[in-house]
Design a protein around this motif. Structure first.
Motif, short mmCIF file in Angstrom:
data_model
loop_
_atom_site.label_atom_id
_atom_site.label_comp_id
_atom_site.label_asym_id
_atom_site.label_seq_id
_atom_site.Cartn_x
_atom_site.Cartn_y
_atom_site.Cartn_z
N GLN A 87 0.69 -1.42 0.05
CA GLN A 87 0.07 -0.02 -0.04
C GLN A 87 0.94 1.13 -0.14
OE1 GLN A 87 -3.65 0.47 -0.07
NE2 GLN A 87 -3.28 -1.82 -0.90
N CYS A 140 0.96 4.26 -2.81
CA CYS A 140 0.68 5.57 -2.60
C CYS A 140 1.85 6.64 -3.14
CB CYS A 140 0.57 5.72 -1.13
SG CYS A 140 -0.86 5.21 -0.37
N ASP A 174 1.58 9.20 -5.73
CA ASP A 174 2.35 10.46 -5.61
C ASP A 174 3.09 11.13 -6.65
OD1 ASP A 174 2.69 12.81 -3.69
OD2 ASP A 174 4.59 12.34 -3.57
#
Length: 79
Positions: free
Chosen positions: A15, A19, A23
């Motif tokens: 996870q 992310c 980003d």
């Protein structure tokens, strides 16, 4: 660490990586949006010839296409 804890840890690591990837994509989009903003400010500040305007419009269209491609990456779901 037992098997359940290891699996949970691995899930959290995945996870976090997900992310980070999202980003990075958002940062690329932001950079392209700032470039578009710069073009708009430049065009508003100076009296440009028709060919200069067309070049700037073409660049904006390129950026829009690049942003669209990045958005597709952003929302791609991989199982």
């Amino acid at each position: 660490m037992n098997k359940v804890e290891q699996e949970h840890k691995q899930f959290l690591i995945e996870q976090l990586q997900w992310c980070r990837e999202k980003d990075a994509i958002l940062e690329e989009i932001e950079t392209k949006l700032y470039e578009m903003k710069g073009i708009a400010h430049f065009a508003a500040k100076y009296a440009l010839s028709q060919s200069e305007i067309e070049k700037l419009n073409n660049r904006i269209e390129e950026l829009i296409g690049e942003i669209h491609s990045l958005e597709c990456k952003l929302y791609t779901v991989v199982h």
